[in-house]
Design a protein around this motif. Structure first.
Motif, PDB file in Angstrom:
ATOM      1  N   ARG A   1      16.282   8.563 -13.296  1.00  0.00           N
ATOM      2  CA  ARG A   1      15.522   8.549 -12.135  1.00  0.00           C
ATOM      3  C   ARG A   1      15.232   7.337 -11.518  1.00  0.00           C
ATOM      4  O   ARG A   1      14.956   5.869 -12.413  1.00  0.00           O
ATOM      5  CB  ARG A   1      14.128   9.417 -12.277  1.00  0.00           C
ATOM      6  N   SER A   2      15.389   7.033 -10.229  1.00  0.00           N
ATOM      7  CA  SER A   2      15.382   5.770  -9.516  1.00  0.00           C
ATOM      8  C   SER A   2      13.706   5.732  -9.128  1.00  0.00           C
ATOM      9  O   SER A   2      13.354   6.772  -8.524  1.00  0.00           O
ATOM     10  CB  SER A   2      16.249   5.674  -8.377  1.00  0.00           C
ATOM     11  N   GLY A   3      13.332   4.609  -9.169  1.00  0.00           N
ATOM     12  CA  GLY A   3      12.033   4.125  -8.453  1.00  0.00           C
ATOM     13  C   GLY A   3      11.044   4.557  -9.378  1.00  0.00           C
ATOM     14  O   GLY A   3       9.780   4.461  -8.984  1.00  0.00           O
TER      15      GLY A   3
ATOM     16  N   ALA B   1       4.430   5.709  -5.438  1.00  0.00           N
ATOM     17  CA  ALA B   1       4.421   5.622  -6.738  1.00  0.00           C
ATOM     18  C   ALA B   1       3.441   6.820  -7.256  1.00  0.00           C
ATOM     19  O   ALA B   1       3.743   7.550  -8.115  1.00  0.00           O
ATOM     20  CB  ALA B   1       4.019   4.330  -7.350  1.00  0.00           C
ATOM     21  N   GLU B   2       2.261   6.752  -6.649  1.00  0.00           N
ATOM     22  CA  GLU B   2       1.017   7.715  -7.049  1.00  0.00           C
ATOM     23  C   GLU B   2       1.800   9.233  -6.681  1.00  0.00           C
ATOM     24  O   GLU B   2       1.615   9.897  -7.497  1.00  0.00           O
ATOM     25  CB  GLU B   2       0.092   7.474  -6.085  1.00  0.00           C
TER      26      GLU B   2
ATOM     27  N   LYS C   1       1.041  -1.023   0.142  1.00  0.00           N
ATOM     28  CA  LYS C   1      -0.137   0.075   0.097  1.00  0.00           C
ATOM     29  C   LYS C   1       0.972   1.305   0.069  1.00  0.00           C
ATOM     30  O   LYS C   1       0.611   2.204  -0.781  1.00  0.00           O
ATOM     31  CB  LYS C   1      -0.849   0.203   1.254  1.00  0.00           C
ATOM     32  N   HIS C   2       1.904   1.224   0.874  1.00  0.00           N
ATOM     33  CA  HIS C   2       2.825   2.498   1.041  1.00  0.00           C
ATOM     34  C   HIS C   2       3.448   2.685  -0.413  1.00  0.00           C
ATOM     35  O   HIS C   2       3.679   3.800  -0.855  1.00  0.00           O
ATOM     36  CB  HIS C   2       3.942   2.230   2.116  1.00  0.00           C
TER      37      HIS C   2
ATOM     38  N   ARG D   1       4.284  10.104  -9.322  1.00  0.00           N
ATOM     39  CA  ARG D   1       3.432  10.150 -10.699  1.00  0.00           C
ATOM     40  C   ARG D   1       2.867  11.644 -10.543  1.00  0.00           C
ATOM     41  O   ARG D   1       2.943  12.362 -11.705  1.00  0.00           O
ATOM     42  CB  ARG D   1       2.378   9.243 -10.787  1.00  0.00           C
ATOM     43  N   LYS D   2       2.445  12.141  -9.485  1.00  0.00           N
ATOM     44  CA  LYS D   2       1.810  13.490  -9.415  1.00  0.00           C
ATOM     45  C   LYS D   2       2.991  14.517  -9.553  1.00  0.00           C
ATOM     46  O   LYS D   2       2.883  15.513 -10.041  1.00  0.00           O
ATOM     47  CB  LYS D   2       1.051  13.682  -7.972  1.00  0.00           C
ATOM     48  N   ALA D   3       4.177  14.242  -8.608  1.00  0.00           N
ATOM     49  CA  ALA D   3       5.280  15.111  -9.056  1.00  0.00           C
ATOM     50  C   ALA D   3       5.754  15.230 -10.241  1.00  0.00           C
ATOM     51  O   ALA D   3       6.024  16.308 -10.767  1.00  0.00           O
ATOM     52  CB  ALA D   3       6.340  14.767  -8.103  1.00  0.00           C
ATOM     53  N   ASP D   4       5.788  14.024 -10.892  1.00  0.00           N
ATOM     54  CA  ASP D   4       6.213  14.179 -12.384  1.00  0.00           C
ATOM     55  C   ASP D   4       5.070  14.881 -13.165  1.00  0.00           C
ATOM     56  O   ASP D   4       5.308  15.760 -14.073  1.00  0.00           O
ATOM     57  CB  ASP D   4       6.061  12.801 -13.035  1.00  0.00           C
TER      58      ASP D   4
END
Length: 185
Positions: free
Chosen positions: A139-141, A114-115, A108-109, A118-121
């Motif tokens: 970029r990692s992760g 990841a969410e 969940k974390h 994605r929002k930061a991207d």
């Protein structure tokens, strides 16, 4: 021989006889004392042997009592070992359930992270694609298709198993492998 000579001879014999009697009396007393001392020493030896025999008997009795106590203790230890094994089995099941809960929380974390990424991207004007930023730095992760670790592969395999008992066995094998770095079964 006159009478005086005869009297001196008799007196001399009497003196010698008295000396012999006195010597015999003195030596007899010494012999009696020596005999009494020898009897006393023999009695002391007999007492010492009796004490040693009593101590040996007590030691044997103590050894028998210790053997009985050891056998009772061993039986109690065996019962305790059975109880500890049962408790360990229950603890293992609880920990396995906790591991599953922690794995679900971790997943969940990861999804939340990841969410957020994605929002930061989406917000970042310098991001040109999903894997590199505007400067070309890796970029990692951000690669969601690659598993995070080997334990994720094992977890996905475990989750596909149908029998819950197989899952417990597989989790135990995974933990053993993770701790030692080698595969032990």
């Amino acid at each position: 021989m006159d009478t005086t000579t005869l009297i001196w001879i008799i007196v001399g014999v009497l003196v010698v006889a008295v000396i012999v009697v006195v010597v015999l009396l003195l030596t007899a007393r010494g012999r009696r004392e020596k005999r009494a001392a020898a009897q006393h020493e023999r009695a002391e030896k007999l007492r010492a042997e009796a004490r040693e025999a009593e101590m040996a008997a007590r030691e044997r009795e103590a050894q028998v009592a210790q053997a009985r106590a050891d056998s009772v203790s061993a039986a109690a230890a065996a019962e305790q070992a059975k109880a500890r094994a049962a408790q360990a089995s229950i603890d293992a099941e609880k920990r396995a359930a906790a591991v599953d809960e922690h794995a679900a929380d971790a997943e969940k974390h990861r999804a939340e992270q990841a969410e957020r990424l994605r929002k930061a991207d989406e917000v970042d004007p310098y991001v040109t694609d999903e894997r590199t930023d505007a400067s070309g730095t890796q970029r990692s992760g951000t690669d969601a298709s690659a598993p995070v670790s080997a334990s994720d592969d094992r977890r996905s395999y475990r989750e596909s198993a149908q029998d819950p008992q197989e899952r417990v066995v597989e989790r135990t094998e995974d933990r053993t492998q993770d701790r030692s770095g080698t595969d032990r079964v």
